[in-house]
Motif scaffolding. Sequence first.
Motif, PDB file in Angstrom:
ATOM      1  N   ASN A 308       0.902  -1.148   0.000  1.00 55.93           N
ATOM      2  CA  ASN A 308       0.000   0.000   0.000  1.00 55.93           C
ATOM      3  C   ASN A 308       0.944   1.201   0.000  1.00 55.93           C
ATOM      4  N   ASN A 309       0.954   1.993  -1.066  1.00 51.82           N
ATOM      5  CA  ASN A 309       1.927   3.097  -1.171  1.00 51.82           C
ATOM      6  C   ASN A 309       1.276   4.466  -0.976  1.00 51.82           C
ATOM      7  N   ASP A 310       0.117   4.480  -0.323  1.00 53.82           N
ATOM      8  CA  ASP A 310      -0.607   5.748  -0.126  1.00 53.82           C
ATOM      9  C   ASP A 310       0.229   6.790   0.618  1.00 53.82           C
ATOM     10  N   LYS A 311       0.986   6.340   1.637  1.00 51.94           N
ATOM     11  CA  LYS A 311       1.737   7.304   2.463  1.00 51.94           C
ATOM     12  C   LYS A 311       2.807   8.017   1.643  1.00 51.94           C
ATOM     13  N   ALA A 312       3.505   7.274   0.793  1.00 49.58           N
ATOM     14  CA  ALA A 312       4.553   7.905  -0.040  1.00 49.58           C
ATOM     15  C   ALA A 312       3.912   8.856  -1.055  1.00 49.58           C
ATOM     16  N   ARG A 313       2.758   8.466  -1.568  1.00 50.45           N
ATOM     17  CA  ARG A 313       2.052   9.341  -2.515  1.00 50.45           C
ATOM     18  C   ARG A 313       1.639  10.638  -1.830  1.00 50.45           C
ATOM     19  N   LYS A 314       1.135  10.496  -0.600  1.00 49.13           N
ATOM     20  CA  LYS A 314       0.569  11.664   0.105  1.00 49.13           C
ATOM     21  C   LYS A 314       1.659  12.580   0.655  1.00 49.13           C
ATOM     22  N   LEU A 315       2.637  11.984   1.364  1.00 51.33           N
ATOM     23  CA  LEU A 315       3.627  12.824   2.054  1.00 51.33           C
ATOM     24  C   LEU A 315       4.842  13.179   1.192  1.00 51.33           C
ATOM     25  N   LEU A 316       5.212  12.270   0.272  1.00 53.77           N
ATOM     26  CA  LEU A 316       6.389  12.560  -0.568  1.00 53.77           C
ATOM     27  C   LEU A 316       5.991  13.121  -1.922  1.00 53.77           C
ATOM     28  N   GLY A 317       4.696  12.951  -2.262  1.00 51.00           N
ATOM     29  CA  GLY A 317       4.258  13.367  -3.597  1.00 51.00           C
ATOM     30  C   GLY A 317       4.804  12.422  -4.666  1.00 51.00           C
ATOM     31  N   TRP A 318       5.051  11.171  -4.254  1.00 52.56           N
ATOM     32  CA  TRP A 318       5.662  10.172  -5.147  1.00 52.56           C
ATOM     33  C   TRP A 318       4.568   9.435  -5.919  1.00 52.56           C
ATOM     34  N   ILE A 319       4.698   9.423  -7.252  1.00 51.12           N
ATOM     35  CA  ILE A 319       3.734   8.717  -8.109  1.00 51.12           C
ATOM     36  C   ILE A 319       4.510   7.865  -9.108  1.00 51.12           C
ATOM     37  N   PRO A 320       4.429   6.529  -9.011  1.00 54.22           N
ATOM     38  CA  PRO A 320       5.175   5.675  -9.947  1.00 54.22           C
ATOM     39  C   PRO A 320       4.766   5.981 -11.387  1.00 54.22           C
ATOM     40  N   GLN A 321       5.744   6.072 -12.269  1.00 60.43           N
ATOM     41  CA  GLN A 321       5.482   6.440 -13.673  1.00 60.43           C
ATOM     42  C   GLN A 321       5.563   5.247 -14.626  1.00 60.43           C
ATOM     43  N   TYR A 322       6.283   4.204 -14.213  1.00 60.07           N
ATOM     44  CA  TYR A 322       6.580   3.111 -15.154  1.00 60.07           C
ATOM     45  C   TYR A 322       5.722   1.878 -14.886  1.00 60.07           C
ATOM     46  N   SER A 323       5.323   1.212 -15.979  1.00 63.34           N
ATOM     47  CA  SER A 323       4.473   0.018 -15.872  1.00 63.34           C
ATOM     48  C   SER A 323       5.338  -1.255 -15.823  1.00 63.34           C
ATOM     49  N   LEU A 324       4.676  -2.378 -15.608  1.00 64.64           N
ATOM     50  CA  LEU A 324       5.389  -3.666 -15.618  1.00 64.64           C
ATOM     51  C   LEU A 324       6.001  -3.900 -17.005  1.00 64.64           C
ATOM     52  N   ASN A 325       5.253  -3.559 -18.053  1.00 63.30           N
ATOM     53  CA  ASN A 325       5.822  -3.720 -19.402  1.00 63.30           C
ATOM     54  C   ASN A 325       7.038  -2.812 -19.603  1.00 63.30           C
ATOM     55  N   ASP A 326       7.017  -1.604 -19.023  1.00 67.33           N
ATOM     56  CA  ASP A 326       8.202  -0.710 -19.107  1.00 67.33           C
ATOM     57  C   ASP A 326       9.388  -1.361 -18.394  1.00 67.33           C
ATOM     58  N   ILE A 327       9.107  -1.995 -17.266  1.00 66.15           N
ATOM     59  CA  ILE A 327      10.167  -2.692 -16.519  1.00 66.15           C
ATOM     60  C   ILE A 327      10.799  -3.757 -17.400  1.00 66.15           C
ATOM     61  N   MET A 328       9.965  -4.589 -17.988  1.00 68.97           N
ATOM     62  CA  MET A 328      10.484  -5.711 -18.765  1.00 68.97           C
ATOM     63  C   MET A 328      11.181  -5.240 -20.050  1.00 68.97           C
ATOM     64  N   SER A 329      10.600  -4.258 -20.735  1.00 70.04           N
ATOM     65  CA  SER A 329      11.238  -3.807 -21.993  1.00 70.04           C
ATOM     66  C   SER A 329      12.546  -3.070 -21.712  1.00 70.04           C
ATOM     67  N   SER A 330      12.599  -2.313 -20.617  1.00 68.85           N
ATOM     68  CA  SER A 330      13.857  -1.584 -20.308  1.00 68.85           C
ATOM     69  C   SER A 330      14.936  -2.568 -19.840  1.00 68.85           C
TER      70      SER A 330
END
Length: 353
Positions: A308-330
Motif C-alpha cells: 500500500n503506497n498511499d503514504k509515499a504518494r501523500k507525504l512525498l508526492g511520489w507517483i510511480p510512472q513506469y508500468s510492468l511492461n516498461d520494466i520488462m522492456s527496459s
Amino acid sequence: MKGKILVTGGTGYIGSHTIVDLLQHGFEVVSADNQSRSNAGMLDGIEKITGTRIKNYKVDLCNFDETRAIFEDNNNITGVIHFAAYKAVGESVENPLLYFHNNLGSLINVLKCMEEFDIPHFVFSSSCTVYGNPDHIPVVEETPRKQAESPYGLTKQMGEQMIEAFAATNSRCKSVLLRYFNPAGAHPSALLGELPVDKPQNLTPVITQTAAGKIAQLTVFGTDYPTRDGSCIRDFIHVCDLAHAHTLAIKFLIENADASKCEVFNIGSGDGISVLESIRAFEESTGIKLNYKLGERRPGDVIAIFANNDKARKLLGWIPQYSLNDIMSSAWKWEQYMQTQPLHLDLRTYRLN
Ligand code: WQD
C-alpha cells in the motif's frame, strides 16, 4: 545547487540510478563505494546520461577512519543516502556473519560520522523483507515487522531499529526509511541497469539472461502456492521510480523542519503481480517467447506481498510512472546493450570477490 548529498553504494544498481535523479533535480552528489559488488563502469553511465562525472570514494565503509575521511573531505554535506550493503538473500543464509559485519558495520560508521559532522538528513535503503510473510496484503507501514526470512532481512530490520534509536537521541538528524519492494528494470537510455555479480538470483535478470541465452531455461520456483495462478505474488517497482523516491525523501526532510525524527515509507507500485504474469509481461513487451519450466518451491520465499503506497504518494508526492511492461522492456534493452559493449562485457565477466 540544492545541497550536496553523499550516496553510499553509489556505483550499485539503485545507487547509480538515484545519483542520476538527484543530479537531474539540482543536487550535488559524491559517492562512496568500495566496488566489491559493483563497478566503476556505472560512473561512465551516469556521466553519459547527465554530463556530470561523479567523484567516488573507493573505501571500505566498515573502516571507520576511511569513512570519516570522506566527511572530512566534504564539509558541506546536506544529507546521506545509504545504499551500501550486500543483498543476496541466499548468500546471507550461507554466510550470516559476513552480512552482519558488512551491512551493520558500515551503517554504524556512517551514523557515527553523521553525529560527529552534524549532518541533518539521512535516507536508509530498507526492504519489504522486514515484513516477512505478512498476514494481510497489501502491507502498510504499520504492518508489524515479522521474523525475518534470512540474515539479509534481519540486517534490514536491525538497521531500521538502529536508526530509530539513533534518531531518538540525535537532536538534529532526521531520517527516512524507504522499504523497497522488488526493484527491477533499467534506465530508459539503457546506459545503466542491474548488473548481477555472478549468477543472478532475482527474477527479472534471470528472465533477461534466459532470453539472451546466457541461462538455458528459467525455473518457476513453485506453482502450488495459494495464489490466483499458483505462483508467488510480488510488487515490481521500476528502478527509476525507486530512484526518484530517494530524491523526494531528501527534499521531504529538507523542506519539513517539523518532520518526525524517523519516517517509514513503502516504495512499491501497489500492484501484486505473479511470477507467471511477469513472464507473460516480458513476452508481450519484447515479443520473445521465454524458455521456462515449472519447478519446486524455493525455500524462504514469501508467498505474496505487495505495497500500500498511499503514504509515499501523500507525504512525498511520489507517483510511480513506469508500468510492468516498461520494466520488462527496459530490462531487455539493457541486457542487449551489455552484449554489445566491451566495457559491459568486462562487467559481465565480473565475479564476486
Ligand atoms: C521473486 C519471485 C521467486 C528467480 C527481492 C530481493 C530482496 C528484496 C525483495 C530489496 C520469487 C521467483 C526468482 C527464478 C523464480 N528487495 N523466481 N525463478 O525473493 O522477492 O526478494 O525483493 O531489498 O533483496 O532479493 O526476489 O526476484 O529473487 O524472487 O521463480 O529464477 O520470483 O521464487 O517468488 P525476492 P526474487
